[in-house]
Scaffold this active site. Structure first.
Site, PDB file in Angstrom:
ATOM      1  N   CYS A 100      -3.114   8.572   3.394  1.00  0.00           N
ATOM      2  CA  CYS A 100      -2.838   8.020   2.068  1.00  0.00           C
ATOM      3  C   CYS A 100      -3.990   8.262   1.109  1.00  0.00           C
ATOM      4  O   CYS A 100      -3.805   8.282  -0.095  1.00  0.00           O
ATOM      5  CB  CYS A 100      -2.559   6.536   2.193  1.00  0.00           C
ATOM      6  SG  CYS A 100      -3.852   5.659   3.068  1.00  0.00           S
ATOM      7  N   GLU A 128       0.890  -1.171   0.000  1.00  0.00           N
ATOM      8  CA  GLU A 128       0.000   0.000   0.000  1.00  0.00           C
ATOM      9  C   GLU A 128       0.916   1.205   0.000  1.00  0.00           C
ATOM     10  O   GLU A 128       1.569   1.482   1.003  1.00  0.00           O
ATOM     11  CB  GLU A 128      -0.862   0.015   1.269  1.00  0.00           C
ATOM     12  CG  GLU A 128      -1.784  -1.171   1.429  1.00  0.00           C
ATOM     13  CD  GLU A 128      -2.902  -1.176   0.418  1.00  0.00           C
ATOM     14  OE1 GLU A 128      -3.163  -0.145  -0.208  1.00  0.00           O
ATOM     15  OE2 GLU A 128      -3.500  -2.252   0.243  1.00  0.00           O
TER      16      GLU A 128
END
Ligand code: NAP
Length: 508
Positions: A295, A256
């Site tokens: 994020c 990720e």
């Protein structure tokens, strides 16, 4: 000063040497130190494989789910303490801190519920049995069974509690033991969460361990049954993927990484309409929440050229009114960046954006002598390269006007975690989704009639989190889908009654 110990092979143990200092990013005062030097990482991995793994695999999904429920309860009891640690060590406002800690608890609860629903099985029966030949006796069946290795989880600095919980929830429910490593700079909340869980003696020995401090050569110690879930920068993700043991043993890796998430305002939306106001609210929240260190935060704001003036004016006004300061002050709406390294990165990233367009908001330097504070930054960029390629991991976004086909502009980000779309024109939505979907893990369709929507920046346990390309190509969460990373799919072929008897222990 507090020394953070690691929890390995059933005990708390401290590394040697001075280690890395953990600071309060608002005051730069040292709070704690952590070192992993001298710790036996190989022994910890063996402990997980030989002690934690078998104990978890002996339990049903429902029993593993019950453990997650107990973890959630334990964290709920320690909630205030965890919030305070995020405020001190992470630069979080109380609301930012809740986002991390409540998110951790909610995710554990969601997977506890999933465990109860999966019931008495110990592995998953994958799809229907298949007749393979002319004779009904010749049969095929897929099963998904827990891997016999250890799940190493390496997390980013921005979500210490959630990062620990969301990854652990899926792995433990699937039946794999976990070794979790929080990012060192903000590890205090994750460390305390581990203490709380260990003190409550919820999990079987070896099911959950924590390494605090540098990862050293941890990824290089993994083998064929192990998995590594990594959240952090694309550069570190690349380094991990290229490790010889990872390639040689096909160690399963989930990354990720960075993402230049976009928000797209549809051409049908009128200035100051409910849809418009929702869009502006979501953008401002994403820029300022956790000082933009999310994020999923919106980095690129795509607006039809005709609405550029209105959006520019509203965003500049709202960002300018954001109170930046010490999170301990109740009036503060945005705290500092998490570390000096972050401050440097964000200031230099803003310079790159400034070279491609106009700075509409945000000071080009830090805004106080002590503490890693910056003001929210907004740029207007007609056309650029860095705006699509360089993630500035802070309270910074760019306004990009479009004439038509915004999906093509968004795709220049080369793969993202989430894209949000604000429109009521079904033809536009259909066309935009078709263009955006292959490039994203999630698409958020904003609508003012959805009550209490958390906005595009919130990752929900029921939905997939991850994205193609730049975003790392990974997939986490997504309910039952999350388990597949920790399970090995195996095809059985043979006599139908034998296969049916083998599948009996599983959950369809
Ligand atoms: P980072 O430097 O890559 O660090 C992330 C984690 O990796 C930390 O725990 C770090 O440990 C560890 N690490 C560093 N070098 C390593 C190595 N060679 N081998 C194994 N582990 C290593 O990233 P960051 O700057 O802290 O995080 C910010 C980035 O994370 C941003 O780009 C953001 O987009 C991304 N992010 C992505 C998501 C997502 O879900 N996609 C979520 C959050 C953040 P130490 O702290 O001990 O150095």
């Amino acid at each position: 000063m507090q020394i953070l110990e690691s929890y390995l092979a059933g005990r708390w143990i401290r590394g040697t040497g001075e280690g890395q200092a953990l600071l309060n990013p608002a005051t730069e005062a040292p709070l704690a130190a952590a070192s992993s030097e001298g710790l036996d990482l190989a022994a910890a991995l063996e402990y997980a494989r030989n002690t934690g793994g078998p104990a978890l695999r002996a339990l049903s999904f429902a029993e593993r789910g019950a453990l997650l429920q107990c973890m959630a309860d334990a964290l709920q009891e320690a909630r205030d303490e965890l919030l305070a640690l995020n405020m001190q060590n992470g630069g979080n406002t109380r609301s930012d801190a809740k986002f991390d800690v409540d998110g951790a608890i909610a995710t554990l609860l969601a997977y506890a519920e999933l465990g109860a629903a999966l019931g008495a099985g110990k592995f998953l029966v994958d799809g229907e049995g298949i007749q393979l030949g002319r004779s009904p006796r010749f049969h095929g069946q897929h099963l998904s069974v827990p891997r016999h290795g250890v799940a190493v989880h390496i997390n980013a600095f921005n979500f210490p509690a959630w990062g620990l919980a969301e990854k652990a929830a899926a792995a433990l429910l699937a039946g794999m033991p976990v070794l979790s490593k929080p990012a060192t700079a903000t590890a205090m909340a994750a460390h305390r969460a581990m203490q709380v869980i260990a003190e409550a003696k919820i999990l079987p020995e070896g099911a959950l361990q924590m390494l605090v401090g540098s990862p050293r050569d941890l990824p290089a110690l993994l083998g064929a049954q192990d998995v590594l879930a990594f959240t952090g920068s694309g550069a570190t993700g690349e380094r991990i993927r290229a490790l010889p043991n990872v390639i040689r043993h096909s160690v399963r890796v989930n990354v990720e990484a960075d993402s230049l998430n976009a928000a797209v305002l549809g051409p049908d939306v009128e200035a100051r309409s409910d849809m418009y106001e929702l869009f502006v609210k979501d953008v401002v929240r994403d820029i300022t929440q956790k000082a933009g260190q999310k994020c999923t935060a919106i980095r690129r704001i795509l607006v039809p050229r005709g609405l550029l003036g209105a959006v520019r004016e509203d965003l500049v006004e709202m960002l300018g009114a954001t109170k930046v300061g010490d999170p301990m002050n109740e009036e503060t709406r945005m705290g500092p960046l998490a570390s000096e390294a972050q401050l440097k990165d964000v200031l230099s990233g803003m310079e790159r954006l400034a070279s491609e367009g106009e700075r509409l908001a945000g000071n080009p330097t830090r805004i106080s002598e002590k503490g890693y504070f910056v003001s929210p930054g907004l740029f207007e960029i007609d056309d650029g390269k860095a705006v699509h390629e360089h993630e500035v991991f802070g309270p910074v976004a760019s306004l990009l006007p479009y004439i038509d086909n915004p999906a093509a502009i968004v795709a220049r980000g080369n793969g993202g975690l989430v894209c949000s779309l604000y429109s009521e024109d079904s033809a536009f939505i259909e066309q935009a989704v078709a263009g955006l979907a292959p490039w994203h893990g999630r698409i958020y369709l904003g609508h003012p009639k959805i009550e209490l929507s958390p906005g595009p920046g919130t990752v929900l346990p029921q939905l997939v989190h991850g994205g193609p390309g730049r975003a790392g190509g990974g997939e986490e969460l997504g309910g039952r889908r999350a388990l597949s990373f920790y399970l090995q799919r195996v095809a059985l072929e043979g006599s139908r009654p034998v296969l049916q008897s083998l599948a009996k222990e599983g959950t369809a």
